[in-house]
Write a protein that holds these residues in place. Structure first.
Motif, PDB file in Angstrom:
ATOM      1  N   CYS A  37       0.846  -1.199   0.000  1.00  0.00           N
ATOM      2  CA  CYS A  37       0.000   0.000   0.000  1.00  0.00           C
ATOM      3  C   CYS A  37       0.880   1.247   0.000  1.00  0.00           C
ATOM      4  O   CYS A  37       1.715   1.419   0.886  1.00  0.00           O
ATOM      5  CB  CYS A  37      -0.931   0.010   1.209  1.00  0.00           C
ATOM      6  N   HIS A  88      -9.422   0.773   5.722  1.00  0.00           N
ATOM      7  CA  HIS A  88      -8.294   1.469   5.113  1.00  0.00           C
ATOM      8  C   HIS A  88      -8.419   1.478   3.601  1.00  0.00           C
ATOM      9  O   HIS A  88      -8.487   0.429   2.975  1.00  0.00           O
ATOM     10  CB  HIS A  88      -6.990   0.774   5.531  1.00  0.00           C
ATOM     11  N   THR A  90      -6.905   4.423   1.527  1.00  0.00           N
ATOM     12  CA  THR A  90      -6.301   5.655   1.009  1.00  0.00           C
ATOM     13  C   THR A  90      -5.155   5.409   0.033  1.00  0.00           C
ATOM     14  O   THR A  90      -4.620   6.346  -0.529  1.00  0.00           O
ATOM     15  CB  THR A  90      -5.785   6.533   2.169  1.00  0.00           C
TER      16      THR A  90
HETATM   17 ZN   LIG Z   1      -2.044   2.377   3.251  1.00  0.00          ZN
END
Ligand SMILES: [Zn+2]
Ligand SMILES: [Zn+2]
Length: 109
Positions: A37, A88, A90
Motif C-alpha cells: 500500500c 483502510h 487511502t
Molecule cells: Zn495504506
C-alpha cells in the motif's frame, strides 16, 4: 505508461490478475497488495532508507483480516484502489506502480 487490458479476480491465491497491454499478465495476491500500500500511513511504517522496500521483510505483521480486500475501485484512468479491513482505503495504486512491482517470477527473478 502501463495500462491493463483486464483486471479479474483470482481465487487461489486470493487476489487479482492483471493482463497488461504489453501482453504480460500476473497474479497480485491481496496480501502482497496490502503490504505494498503506497499511502503515507503505510509508508510511514517502513524503515527509513530501505533500499528496496518490497524485497525486505520490514513491514509490521498485518493481522489476516487486514490482508483481504473488501472492495476494489477505479481512481481516474490511471490507478486502482482497495478497501481493506479496518476501513483502510487511502492507497492509490497507479498502473505504473503495479506494473513495476509485478510479483511474478519472470519480473522478480
Ligand atoms: Zn495504506
Ligand atoms: Zn511479471
Amino acid at each position: 505508461m502501463s495500462t491493463p487490458k483486464s483486471i479479474t479476480l483470482s481465487e487461489d491465491p486470493k487476489g487479482i490478475v492483471i493482463a497488461w497491454d504489453d501482453g504480460h499478465s500476473a497474479i497480485y495476491p491481496f496480501s502482497f497488495l496490502r503490504k505494498a500500500c503506497p499511502c503515507a500511513v503505510c509508508k510511514g511504517e517502513r524503515l527509513p532508507f530501505d533500499p528496496d522496500p518490497l524485497a525486505l521483510p520490514v513491514y509490521k505483521p498485518l493481522p489476516p483480516n487486514m490482508t483481504a480486500a473488501k472492495d476494489m475501485f477505479k481512481i481516474g484512468r490511471y490507478a486502482i484502489g482497495f478497501k481493506w479491513g479496518a476501513g483502510h482505503d487511502t492507497g492509490i495504486y497507479s498502473f505504473d506502480y503495479l506494473r513495476k512491482m509485478c510479483p511474478c517470477s519472470e519480473c522478480a527473478g
